[in-house]
Design a protein around this motif. Structure first.
Motif, PDB file in Angstrom:
ATOM      1  N   ASP A 250       9.916   5.760 -32.184  1.00  0.00           N
ATOM      2  CA  ASP A 250      10.521   7.089 -32.561  1.00  0.00           C
ATOM      3  C   ASP A 250      12.193   6.789 -32.504  1.00  0.00           C
ATOM      4  O   ASP A 250      12.684   7.678 -32.968  1.00  0.00           O
ATOM      5  CB  ASP A 250      10.257   8.256 -31.626  1.00  0.00           C
ATOM      6  N   VAL A 254      13.867   8.163 -39.404  1.00  0.00           N
ATOM      7  CA  VAL A 254      12.714   9.059 -39.553  1.00  0.00           C
ATOM      8  C   VAL A 254      12.047   8.672 -40.897  1.00  0.00           C
ATOM      9  O   VAL A 254      10.885   8.962 -40.822  1.00  0.00           O
ATOM     10  CB  VAL A 254      13.349  10.423 -39.521  1.00  0.00           C
ATOM     11  N   TRP A 255      12.573   7.982 -41.785  1.00  0.00           N
ATOM     12  CA  TRP A 255      12.141   7.695 -42.862  1.00  0.00           C
ATOM     13  C   TRP A 255      11.308   6.515 -42.982  1.00  0.00           C
ATOM     14  O   TRP A 255      10.495   5.954 -44.203  1.00  0.00           O
ATOM     15  CB  TRP A 255      13.006   7.551 -44.107  1.00  0.00           C
ATOM     16  N   ASP A 308      17.982  11.720 -43.093  1.00  0.00           N
ATOM     17  CA  ASP A 308      18.109  10.660 -42.122  1.00  0.00           C
ATOM     18  C   ASP A 308      18.479  11.377 -40.805  1.00  0.00           C
ATOM     19  O   ASP A 308      18.139  10.945 -39.698  1.00  0.00           O
ATOM     20  CB  ASP A 308      19.490   9.850 -42.220  1.00  0.00           C
ATOM     21  N   ASP A 310      17.595  14.811 -40.110  1.00  0.00           N
ATOM     22  CA  ASP A 310      16.752  16.035 -39.756  1.00  0.00           C
ATOM     23  C   ASP A 310      15.089  15.638 -39.817  1.00  0.00           C
ATOM     24  O   ASP A 310      14.579  15.629 -40.854  1.00  0.00           O
ATOM     25  CB  ASP A 310      17.001  17.303 -40.918  1.00  0.00           C
ATOM     26  N   ARG A 311      14.693  15.201 -38.681  1.00  0.00           N
ATOM     27  CA  ARG A 311      13.399  14.741 -38.624  1.00  0.00           C
ATOM     28  C   ARG A 311      12.215  16.002 -39.241  1.00  0.00           C
ATOM     29  O   ARG A 311      11.207  15.543 -39.768  1.00  0.00           O
ATOM     30  CB  ARG A 311      13.076  14.396 -37.309  1.00  0.00           C
ATOM     31  N   GLU A 312      12.354  17.142 -38.463  1.00  0.00           N
ATOM     32  CA  GLU A 312      11.485  18.198 -39.058  1.00  0.00           C
ATOM     33  C   GLU A 312      11.418  18.291 -40.523  1.00  0.00           C
ATOM     34  O   GLU A 312      10.377  18.322 -41.231  1.00  0.00           O
ATOM     35  CB  GLU A 312      11.861  19.441 -38.210  1.00  0.00           C
ATOM     36  N   THR A 314      12.303  15.971 -42.931  1.00  0.00           N
ATOM     37  CA  THR A 314      11.710  15.000 -43.663  1.00  0.00           C
ATOM     38  C   THR A 314      10.243  14.643 -43.375  1.00  0.00           C
ATOM     39  O   THR A 314       9.574  14.677 -44.145  1.00  0.00           O
ATOM     40  CB  THR A 314      12.308  13.568 -42.831  1.00  0.00           C
ATOM     41  N   PHE A 315       9.716  15.082 -41.951  1.00  0.00           N
ATOM     42  CA  PHE A 315       8.355  15.091 -41.929  1.00  0.00           C
ATOM     43  C   PHE A 315       7.491  16.279 -42.755  1.00  0.00           C
ATOM     44  O   PHE A 315       6.535  15.986 -43.281  1.00  0.00           O
ATOM     45  CB  PHE A 315       8.199  15.341 -40.255  1.00  0.00           C
TER      46      PHE A 315
END
Length: 381
Positions: A250, A254-255, A308, A310-312, A314-315
């Protein structure tokens, strides 16, 4: 997908791109970096196809890519269209190959020239209802890219694969708890809709000791097709990633995970499905976002910063696949694949990804995103 995510790769219709779509007028005047008039206009000069791209507020010619198809992993040209009687049919032209695909071919050729000293062990465990023929195809599909990637890294632990069909929820749940006792088994029915036609999978999050397992649901009525190879090849990249990164997985951008699985997965599965066809499905998904086709370089950079950080976001929008694949293209296009691996190793060893990027590639990460990635995505969409 990894960490309880479901495979959902959609294969789009074949992208046909012929030399007829280019403009050869005034080709003698084309020089990389000089101004051009129409965004995404193409022109041929001295064996290269140049594309008019945005650079700041101007349109300029890019560096161009060769018109010839490389001899490694060739792409088959479409059959010529039938012509009326007594009219000579034009000679079929070669399909131009973009730089990203040439890079894929080169990476594959480099892998094929290597012989790993050891190969990653894959332990396939079949449920009572699993189709043994399908399971064998699945194992072979994983093993080919995993053998190549063993030149980069071999996990000292055996990787367990659970193969089951839609009737095996209880069997799967028992195995999951044995292999990952501290993790919540929320994949079945949530991230994967079990049915007789399902083909979906996941990679568990790494345990504290770095071990992990994969699960693969193969529905009882599946007829194995080319797209099933593509799914398995994509997932095989996650085997490499999880084995290498362990509990630092992790800490990658994130991408990165899905982007690399798409990019390298397409590289290996190209012999079943043209990698351009697979890539185009991701570009189509990216174009679903409002206004992205009108973004300038600055707007692309601002959007990339959100992806880059904001994980949520992007997911939830599956941007690791669409944007991530293109980001990885821009990196592999100008860097040896071993350098990308080196970046991952540096992150594994404790560096944050931006510091590791600077030490590996000698460039500030945010500047790279602004000056290289944003213009690249702008030129591709």
């Amino acid at each position: 997908m990894i960490a309880k995510r479901v495979v959902g790769s959609v294969i789009a219709a074949c992208l046909v791109f012929s030399l007829a779509s280019t403009n050869s007028a005034a080709a003698s005047k084309i020089v990389a970096g000089k101004s051009c008039k129409t965004h995404k206009q193409k022109a041929i000069f001295q064996g290269l196809i140049f594309t008019c791209i945005k650079s700041g507020k101007k349109f300029v010619w890019n560096k161009g890519v060769p018109t010839a198809v490389p001899t490694v992993e060739p792409v088959v040209a479409p059959s010529p269209t039938a012509s009326p009687a007594n009219v000579e049919a034009p000679a079929p032209t070669q399909i131009p190959v973009a730089l990203w695909q040439e890079t894929q071919f080169r990476i594959l050729a480099q892998f094929k020239a290597l012989k790993p000293t050891s190969i990653q062990e894959l332990d396939f465990v079949l449920s009572p209802n699993a189709d043994k023929v399908l399971a064998k195809k699945l194992q072979e599909s994983y093993q080919e890219p995993i053998t190549y990637l063993s030149n980069l890294y071999v996990n000292p632990a055996k990787v367990t694969f659970l193969v089951m069909n839609e009737k095996d929820e209880d069997w799967w749940l028992e195995r999951f708890k044995e292999l990952t006792p501290s993790q919540k088994p929320d994949w079945w029915g949530s991230h994967c809709g079990p049915s007789s036609r399902s083909h979906c999978g996941y990679g568990s999050s790494p345990n504290p000791d770095g071990t992990f397992h994969f699960g693969q649901l193969l529905g009882s009525e599946i007829v194995w097709r080319d797209r099933d190879y593509a799914i398995a090849y994509h997932e095989s990249i996650h085997v490499y990633q999880l084995g290498l990164m362990g509990n630092r997985m992790d800490k990658l951008p994130v991408w990165f995970a899905e982007g690399q699985a798409c990019y390298l997965g397409y590289t290996f599965s190209h012999r079943y499905i043209d990698s351009r066809q697979q890539r185009q499905s991701e570009i189509g998904r990216l174009k679903d976002f409002p206004n992205v086709e009108k973004f300038n370089d600055k707007e692309w950079f601002e959007w990339l910063q959100k992806i880059d950080s904001d994980r949520e976001y992007t997911f939830n929008n599956q941007l690791g696949y669409s944007a991530g694949e293109l980001i990885l293209e821009s990196l592999y296009n100008v860097n040896d694949y071993k350098k990308v691996h080196e970046w991952m190793v540096s992150i594994k060893n404790g560096s944050d990804y931006k510091t590791a990027f600077k030490s590996t590639f000698g460039q500030d990460y945010d500047s790279w995103m602004r000056d290289t990635v944003a213009p690249y995505l702008n030129s591709q969409i």
